[in-house]
Write a protein that holds these residues in place. Structure first.
Motif, PDB file in Angstrom:
ATOM      1  N   LEU A 168       0.840  -1.142   0.112  1.00 57.77           N
ATOM      2  CA  LEU A 168       0.018   0.128  -0.137  1.00 57.77           C
ATOM      3  C   LEU A 168       0.954   1.279   0.065  1.00 57.77           C
ATOM      4  O   LEU A 168       0.558   2.155  -0.577  1.00 57.77           O
ATOM      5  CB  LEU A 168      -0.930  -0.032   1.209  1.00 57.77           C
ATOM      6  N   LEU A 169       2.004   1.138   0.728  1.00 55.45           N
ATOM      7  CA  LEU A 169       2.889   2.588   0.559  1.00 55.45           C
ATOM      8  C   LEU A 169       3.429   2.595  -0.628  1.00 55.45           C
ATOM      9  O   LEU A 169       3.724   3.507  -1.002  1.00 55.45           O
ATOM     10  CB  LEU A 169       4.039   2.300   1.883  1.00 55.45           C
ATOM     11  N   MET A 170       4.041   1.531  -0.913  1.00 59.42           N
ATOM     12  CA  MET A 170       4.532   1.524  -2.588  1.00 59.42           C
ATOM     13  C   MET A 170       3.765   2.128  -3.545  1.00 59.42           C
ATOM     14  O   MET A 170       3.869   2.830  -4.362  1.00 59.42           O
ATOM     15  CB  MET A 170       4.819   0.216  -3.124  1.00 59.42           C
ATOM     16  N   GLY A 171       2.453   1.600  -3.632  1.00 62.27           N
ATOM     17  CA  GLY A 171       1.297   2.122  -4.331  1.00 62.27           C
ATOM     18  C   GLY A 171       1.017   3.837  -4.199  1.00 62.27           C
ATOM     19  O   GLY A 171       0.609   4.393  -5.234  1.00 62.27           O
ATOM     20  N   GLN A 172       1.401   4.222  -3.054  1.00 54.38           N
ATOM     21  CA  GLN A 172       1.253   5.644  -3.085  1.00 54.38           C
ATOM     22  C   GLN A 172       2.483   6.425  -2.850  1.00 54.38           C
ATOM     23  O   GLN A 172       2.532   7.597  -2.955  1.00 54.38           O
ATOM     24  CB  GLN A 172       0.681   6.081  -1.514  1.00 54.38           C
ATOM     25  N   ASP A 173       3.494   5.726  -3.437  1.00 53.95           N
ATOM     26  CA  ASP A 173       4.803   6.235  -3.707  1.00 53.95           C
ATOM     27  C   ASP A 173       5.452   6.888  -2.426  1.00 53.95           C
ATOM     28  O   ASP A 173       5.909   7.819  -2.421  1.00 53.95           O
ATOM     29  CB  ASP A 173       4.848   7.353  -4.857  1.00 53.95           C
ATOM     30  N   ILE A 174       5.100   6.255  -1.264  1.00 53.46           N
ATOM     31  CA  ILE A 174       5.725   6.555  -0.035  1.00 53.46           C
ATOM     32  C   ILE A 174       6.778   5.727   0.388  1.00 53.46           C
ATOM     33  O   ILE A 174       6.728   4.548   0.570  1.00 53.46           O
ATOM     34  CB  ILE A 174       4.738   6.482   1.203  1.00 53.46           C
ATOM     35  N   ARG A 220      -0.571  -4.178  11.426  1.00 51.11           N
ATOM     36  CA  ARG A 220      -2.169  -3.950  10.944  1.00 51.11           C
ATOM     37  C   ARG A 220      -2.609  -2.538  11.082  1.00 51.11           C
ATOM     38  O   ARG A 220      -3.348  -1.991  10.264  1.00 51.11           O
ATOM     39  CB  ARG A 220      -2.917  -4.875  11.974  1.00 51.11           C
ATOM     40  N   ILE A 221      -2.150  -1.807  12.208  1.00 54.30           N
ATOM     41  CA  ILE A 221      -2.568  -0.309  12.335  1.00 54.30           C
ATOM     42  C   ILE A 221      -1.674   0.150  11.245  1.00 54.30           C
ATOM     43  O   ILE A 221      -2.517   1.238  10.462  1.00 54.30           O
ATOM     44  CB  ILE A 221      -1.816   0.033  13.655  1.00 54.30           C
ATOM     45  N   ALA A 222      -0.781  -0.045  10.909  1.00 56.02           N
ATOM     46  CA  ALA A 222      -0.238   0.815   9.577  1.00 56.02           C
ATOM     47  C   ALA A 222      -0.772   0.233   8.261  1.00 56.02           C
ATOM     48  O   ALA A 222      -0.940   1.235   7.410  1.00 56.02           O
ATOM     49  CB  ALA A 222       1.152   0.506   9.641  1.00 56.02           C
ATOM     50  N   LEU A 223      -1.091  -0.858   8.196  1.00 56.81           N
ATOM     51  CA  LEU A 223      -1.915  -1.361   7.124  1.00 56.81           C
ATOM     52  C   LEU A 223      -3.132  -0.501   6.879  1.00 56.81           C
ATOM     53  O   LEU A 223      -3.386   0.325   5.783  1.00 56.81           O
ATOM     54  CB  LEU A 223      -2.111  -2.882   7.085  1.00 56.81           C
ATOM     55  N   TYR A 224      -3.931  -0.436   7.731  1.00 58.71           N
ATOM     56  CA  TYR A 224      -5.367   0.062   7.671  1.00 58.71           C
ATOM     57  C   TYR A 224      -5.332   1.678   7.695  1.00 58.71           C
ATOM     58  O   TYR A 224      -6.133   2.305   6.894  1.00 58.71           O
ATOM     59  CB  TYR A 224      -6.300  -0.144   8.683  1.00 58.71           C
ATOM     60  N   TYR A 225      -4.173   2.232   8.327  1.00 61.78           N
ATOM     61  CA  TYR A 225      -3.983   3.670   8.218  1.00 61.78           C
ATOM     62  C   TYR A 225      -3.429   3.928   6.934  1.00 61.78           C
ATOM     63  O   TYR A 225      -4.208   5.109   6.162  1.00 61.78           O
ATOM     64  CB  TYR A 225      -2.929   4.062   9.213  1.00 61.78           C
ATOM     65  N   SER A 226      -2.896   3.164   6.232  1.00 59.64           N
ATOM     66  CA  SER A 226      -2.220   3.355   4.925  1.00 59.64           C
ATOM     67  C   SER A 226      -3.365   3.287   3.714  1.00 59.64           C
ATOM     68  O   SER A 226      -3.551   4.041   2.813  1.00 59.64           O
ATOM     69  CB  SER A 226      -1.117   2.482   4.443  1.00 59.64           C
ATOM     70  N   ALA A 227      -4.356   2.147   4.014  1.00 61.18           N
ATOM     71  CA  ALA A 227      -5.626   1.936   3.150  1.00 61.18           C
ATOM     72  C   ALA A 227      -6.486   3.182   3.328  1.00 61.18           C
ATOM     73  O   ALA A 227      -6.967   3.689   2.148  1.00 61.18           O
ATOM     74  CB  ALA A 227      -6.267   0.723   3.716  1.00 61.18           C
ATOM     75  N   LEU A 228      -6.682   3.795   4.324  1.00 64.36           N
ATOM     76  CA  LEU A 228      -7.315   4.937   4.601  1.00 64.36           C
ATOM     77  C   LEU A 228      -6.731   6.234   3.881  1.00 64.36           C
ATOM     78  O   LEU A 228      -7.494   7.079   3.042  1.00 64.36           O
ATOM     79  CB  LEU A 228      -7.825   5.172   5.874  1.00 64.36           C
ATOM     80  N   SER A 229      -5.627   6.453   3.877  1.00 64.23           N
ATOM     81  CA  SER A 229      -4.794   7.530   3.294  1.00 64.23           C
ATOM     82  C   SER A 229      -4.973   7.274   1.796  1.00 64.23           C
ATOM     83  O   SER A 229      -5.067   8.542   1.224  1.00 64.23           O
ATOM     84  CB  SER A 229      -3.272   7.596   3.732  1.00 64.23           C
ATOM     85  N   ALA A 248       3.913   4.898   9.431  1.00 62.20           N
ATOM     86  CA  ALA A 248       4.700   3.844   9.107  1.00 62.20           C
ATOM     87  C   ALA A 248       6.179   3.836  10.021  1.00 62.20           C
ATOM     88  O   ALA A 248       6.409   2.814  10.308  1.00 62.20           O
ATOM     89  CB  ALA A 248       5.418   3.961   7.552  1.00 62.20           C
ATOM     90  N   THR A 249       6.564   5.015  10.211  1.00 57.61           N
ATOM     91  CA  THR A 249       7.873   5.019  11.076  1.00 57.61           C
ATOM     92  C   THR A 249       7.684   4.801  12.540  1.00 57.61           C
ATOM     93  O   THR A 249       8.374   3.993  13.210  1.00 57.61           O
ATOM     94  CB  THR A 249       8.365   6.510  11.160  1.00 57.61           C
ATOM     95  N   THR A 250       6.518   5.291  13.052  1.00 57.20           N
ATOM     96  CA  THR A 250       6.249   5.100  14.447  1.00 57.20           C
ATOM     97  C   THR A 250       5.806   3.712  14.780  1.00 57.20           C
ATOM     98  O   THR A 250       6.204   3.003  15.640  1.00 57.20           O
ATOM     99  CB  THR A 250       4.966   6.009  15.128  1.00 57.20           C
TER     100      THR A 250
END
Length: 261
Positions: A52-58, A162-171, A239-241
């Motif tokens: 998901l992060l790759m897809g957003q170029d993060i 999982r927290i990072a996953l769903y945060y990334s999906a929302l973003s 992602a960092t935290t």
């Protein structure tokens, strides 16, 4: 914007950016088996998060490396668990994971695409559920308080990703109705389990000191989630935290594994 900038500076100054490398070795006892089976749960979520992060170029290079490493480690540990298992029940569960893993890995290693993201999230849910059954089966073989704590502590690693996953999906503004609910539930479960871990009678001084650091870090991390209320998503920061959370819980799970029974 000032609040986001200030929070970013705090993240960069207070948190380590890397996660400790895992040493590959054959499984020699039940404690190690539970730890590694529990880590498989985390990897299922870490793989999706990285996609998901790759897809957003993060952080595309770092996210790509994390995905590649996580896929390799999941495959390696799956083989180790298959070699270790002497139980027909667990061997059967591992076959189910292997079957689901094949399709999941194909989706995860393809070029990230927004229209495939929900499919990957759902596939990750299936791998997670099957992997969790193995941890539970292994824990039941001993029933000791120590192995319960290895399971619970190891699950915190999964929840951080999982927290990072769903945060990334929302973003990324993916079109699935329950993303916010899944994120909120993961945050609540992490919070509840962290409290349970700190109250555990099996803890020694080192474990309690390490958990106190995680509690402070968790309180700090949650302040970043509040930015979501104004639709101010900061996926790089989260992602960092969560990397810091993962790194600390990996160490604590190892401390539980090394406790004398």
């Amino acid at each position: 914007m000032r609040h986001i900038r200030n929070f970013s500076l705090l993240v960069l100054s207070l948190l380590a950016l890397s996660w400790s490398h895992i040493v590959i070795a054959d499984i020699t006892d039940l404690d190690e088996a539970i730890n590694k089976a529990g880590r498989q749960r985390m990897l299922s979520q870490r793989i999706v998060k990285s996609y998901l992060l790759m897809g957003q170029d993060i952080q595309p290079d770092k996210s790509s490396s994390q995905l590649t490493e996580s896929v390799a480690l999941f495959e390696q540990q799956l083989g180790e668990l298959e070699a270790y298992s002497k139980s027909p029940q667990i061997s059967g569960q591992l076959k189910s994971v292997r079957k689901e893993w094949t399709g999941f890995r194909q989706l995860a290693t393809a070029k990230p695409a927004k229209d495939k993201a929900i499919e990957l999230i759902n596939a990750g849910e299936r791998v997670l559920a099957l992997s969790n059954k193995i941890v539970q089966s292994l824990e039941q073989q001993s029933g000791s308080p120590k192995n319960k704590m290895i399971n619970l502590s190891g699950r915190q690693r999964m929840l951080s990703q999982r927290i990072a996953l769903y945060y990334s999906a929302l973003s990324w503004n993916l079109e699935q109705a329950d993303l916010q609910d899944s994120f909120t539930q993961a945050v609540q479960e992490y919070d509840q389990a962290l409290h349970e871990l700190r109250q555990a009678k099996t803890n020694n001084q080192d474990i309690n000191a390490a958990l106190d650091k995680v509690i402070s870090q968790w309180s700090f991390s949650r302040s970043g989630f509040q930015l979501m209320q104004g639709q101010n998503f900061v996926p790089f920061i989260i992602a960092t935290t969560t990397e810091g959370m993962l790194k600390n819980m990996e160490r604590i799970t190892g401390l539980y594994e090394n406790l004398q029974s």
